[in-house]
Design an enzyme around this catalytic site. Structure first.
Site, PDB file in Angstrom:
ATOM      1  N   ASP A 200      -9.913   1.958   2.623  1.00  0.00           N
ATOM      2  CA  ASP A 200      -8.595   1.754   1.998  1.00  0.00           C
ATOM      3  C   ASP A 200      -7.523   2.018   3.052  1.00  0.00           C
ATOM      4  OD1 ASP A 200      -6.347   1.724   0.087  1.00  0.00           O
ATOM      5  OD2 ASP A 200      -7.842   2.089  -1.458  1.00  0.00           O
ATOM      6  N   GLY A 226      -8.402   1.573   6.878  1.00  0.00           N
ATOM      7  CA  GLY A 226      -8.309   0.212   7.404  1.00  0.00           C
ATOM      8  C   GLY A 226      -7.496  -0.686   6.494  1.00  0.00           C
ATOM      9  N   ASP A 227      -7.279  -1.897   6.997  1.00  0.00           N
ATOM     10  CA  ASP A 227      -6.456  -2.892   6.315  1.00  0.00           C
ATOM     11  C   ASP A 227      -7.341  -4.127   6.090  1.00  0.00           C
ATOM     12  OD1 ASP A 227      -4.757  -5.031   5.781  1.00  0.00           O
ATOM     13  OD2 ASP A 227      -3.201  -4.353   7.160  1.00  0.00           O
ATOM     14  N   PHE A 228      -7.419  -4.591   4.847  1.00  0.00           N
ATOM     15  CA  PHE A 228      -8.239  -5.769   4.523  1.00  0.00           C
ATOM     16  C   PHE A 228      -8.040  -6.913   5.516  1.00  0.00           C
ATOM     17  CE2 PHE A 228      -7.645  -4.846  -0.300  1.00  0.00           C
ATOM     18  CZ  PHE A 228      -8.796  -4.100  -0.339  1.00  0.00           C
ATOM     19  N   HIS A 246      -7.742  -9.423  -8.180  1.00  0.00           N
ATOM     20  CA  HIS A 246      -6.621  -9.840  -9.041  1.00  0.00           C
ATOM     21  C   HIS A 246      -5.247  -9.500  -8.442  1.00  0.00           C
ATOM     22  CE1 HIS A 246      -6.030  -6.031 -11.852  1.00  0.00           C
ATOM     23  NE2 HIS A 246      -5.923  -5.726 -10.577  1.00  0.00           N
TER      24      HIS A 246
HETATM   25  C1  LIG Z   1      -5.538  -2.018  -7.851  1.00  0.00           C
HETATM   26  S1  LIG Z   1      -6.132  -0.790  -6.754  1.00  0.00           S
HETATM   27  C2  LIG Z   1      -7.857  -0.741  -7.143  1.00  0.00           C
HETATM   28  C3  LIG Z   1      -8.513   0.580  -6.825  1.00  0.00           C
HETATM   29  C4  LIG Z   1      -9.991   0.714  -7.165  1.00  0.00           C
HETATM   30  N1  LIG Z   1     -10.802  -0.265  -6.506  1.00  0.00           N
HETATM   31  C5  LIG Z   1     -10.202   0.655  -8.647  1.00  0.00           C
HETATM   32  O1  LIG Z   1     -10.509  -0.402  -9.186  1.00  0.00           O
HETATM   33  O2  LIG Z   1     -10.063   1.682  -9.313  1.00  0.00           O
HETATM   34  C6  LIG Z   1      -6.049  -1.626  -5.207  1.00  0.00           C
HETATM   35  C7  LIG Z   1      -6.482  -0.793  -4.022  1.00  0.00           C
HETATM   36  O3  LIG Z   1      -6.438  -1.621  -2.858  1.00  0.00           O
HETATM   37  C8  LIG Z   1      -5.879  -0.885  -1.801  1.00  0.00           C
HETATM   38  N2  LIG Z   1      -5.265  -1.799  -0.840  1.00  0.00           N
HETATM   39  C9  LIG Z   1      -4.153  -2.540  -1.008  1.00  0.00           C
HETATM   40  N3  LIG Z   1      -3.874  -3.275   0.077  1.00  0.00           N
HETATM   41  C10 LIG Z   1      -4.859  -2.985   0.966  1.00  0.00           C
HETATM   42  C11 LIG Z   1      -5.131  -3.435   2.294  1.00  0.00           C
HETATM   43  N4  LIG Z   1      -4.336  -4.310   2.894  1.00  0.00           N
HETATM   44  N5  LIG Z   1      -6.211  -2.942   2.914  1.00  0.00           N
HETATM   45  C12 LIG Z   1      -7.030  -2.030   2.299  1.00  0.00           C
HETATM   46  N6  LIG Z   1      -6.817  -1.582   1.037  1.00  0.00           N
HETATM   47  C13 LIG Z   1      -5.757  -2.053   0.387  1.00  0.00           C
HETATM   48  C14 LIG Z   1      -4.872   0.008  -2.472  1.00  0.00           C
HETATM   49  O4  LIG Z   1      -4.502   1.105  -1.679  1.00  0.00           O
HETATM   50  C15 LIG Z   1      -5.599   0.403  -3.750  1.00  0.00           C
HETATM   51  O5  LIG Z   1      -6.386   1.543  -3.583  1.00  0.00           O
END
Ligand SMILES: C[S@@+](CC[C@H](N)C(=O)[O-])C[C@H]1O[C@@H](n2cnc3c(N)ncnc32)[C@H](O)[C@@H]1O
Length: 337
Positions: A200, A226-228, A246
């Site tokens: 995350d 990290g960043d997706f 989503h």
């Molecule tokens: C809607 S939450 C879902 C969290 C978890 N998977 C759940 O379902 O309970 C989205 C997650 O994606 C992470 N996120 C958003 N942009 C991101 C990125 N560019 N790279 C990595 N993680 C990211 C956010 O920090 C957050 O924890």
């Protein structure tokens, strides 16, 4: 007019926000925590909660009528079995995280739903910009609240994934966009042979590590910052994407699926879970409303059906896919490389 036709269902749905907001305020005021120590009479409870004398009786009796409190002989209020178990913040079974965020953020933002429907633009604190998570995470309180809310929304699905997926075939799991790590924690608690962790944004690290440590799992579950979009995914045989697809538009969904596929070994699995909409788009109202919530919350996100997700998975190369119901409105779509 036909005798059996009544406006009742329309009126009930139209005014449903009264009951919803009454519950959300009760959680904010910690009514259920106050009653966790035992039943109280109305005057004592009102004083402890800081309620005005004009509001107290109607508020507490409305919660009784809504089935969220019991009122015993002598006018003593008490938690119901459900509110005592799920809305007392001191219990591990607490599920109010999502509802706290609904009260603090979603309730006011949904007031602009009509504007979102007309413009297609998000209506939250990032309105006018394009970086939802960057804006949200500028405040440490909002960061913590959001990540706790994710555990609230994912707990039922996480327990079902721990039970239903064939974990005995795999050794490592990485939850991509893990938030606090609800899924890896539930999976690791149930399957002692598994290790892995959560990937995350770096800011999420301390919140993930604190949550994982509270279950004594720090030696098996690591945080991978990290960043997706810019960083490689950590190696694992199983990836999880929960409430991630989503958040993003179709092209971004494809990118995440392709990147997951390419990083998995042959035979590896991807589990996508959320409130997957039924293929006919008629039944899973929560999934459809979640998609409207993504309209409010994100620049391009939307929810989708199991058939949509399976076909995207096949397009990026998964050789086998299946959809399996989890808990409540949630299902998982599994892709095998
Ligand atoms: C809607 S939450 C879902 C969290 C978890 N998977 C759940 O379902 O309970 C989205 C997650 O994606 C992470 N996120 C958003 N942009 C991101 C990125 N560019 N790279 C990595 N993680 C990211 C956010 O920090 C957050 O924890």
């Amino acid at each position: 007019m036909e005798e059996h036709v009544t406006p009742e269902p329309i009126m009930q749905l139209g005014m449903a926000f009264w009951g919803s907001k009454t519950l959300l305020s009760a959680i904010e005021l910690d009514v259920f925590g106050a009653l966790a120590k035992g039943p109280r009479n109305g005057a004592t409870l009102a004083r402890d909660l800081g309620l005005h004398e004009r509001s107290a009786r109607d508020f507490l009796d409305a919660l009784v009528a809504l089935g969220m409190l019991d009122r015993e002989g002598g006018g003593h209020y008490a938690n119901t079995v459900e509110t005592g178990l799920f809305l007392d913040r001191t219990k591990p079974s607490y599920v109010g995280g999502l509802l706290e965020m609904a009260n603090a953020r979603l309730y006011p933002f949904w007031g602009s739903l009509t504007e979102a429907l007309r413009t297609g633009e998000m209506q939250n604190e990032a309105k006018g910009g394009d970086d939802f998570f960057g804006t949200l995470y500028q405040s440490p309180e909002r960061l913590k609240q959001f990540l706790g809310a994710m555990t609230g929304v994912s707990m039922g699905a996480a327990m079902a994934i721990a039970e239903k997926f064939p974990w005995d075939r795999y050794q490592q799991v990485i939850d991509l966009g893990a938030a606090q790590g609800c899924v890896p924690v539930q999976v690791a608690l149930r399957h002692p042979h598994l290790s892995g962790g959560g990937f995350d944004l770096p800011l999420v690290g301390p919140v993930f590590e604190e949550y994982v440590a509270s279950f004594g799992l720090g030696d098996r579950l690591r945080f991978f910052p990290g960043d997706f979009w810019n960083d490689p995914f950590p190696d694992a045989e199983v990836y999880v994407l929960g409430h991630i697809l989503h958040d993003w538009n179709l092209e971004e969904k494809h990118t995440l699926l392709r990147k997951s596929h390419d990083a998995l070994p042959e035979g590896g699995a991807l589990i996508v879970y959320e409130a997957i909409i039924d293929d006919e788009r008629r039944v899973n109202a929560f999934g459809l409303l979640m998609s409207l919530n993504m309209l409010i919350e994100t620049p391009g996100g939307f929810d989708y059906t199991g058939a949509d997700c399976s076909s995207w998975m096949r397009q990026v190369g998964f050789r086998e896919t299946y959809v399996e119901p989890l808990a409540g409105p949630d299902s998982m779509v599994v892709g095998i490389k």
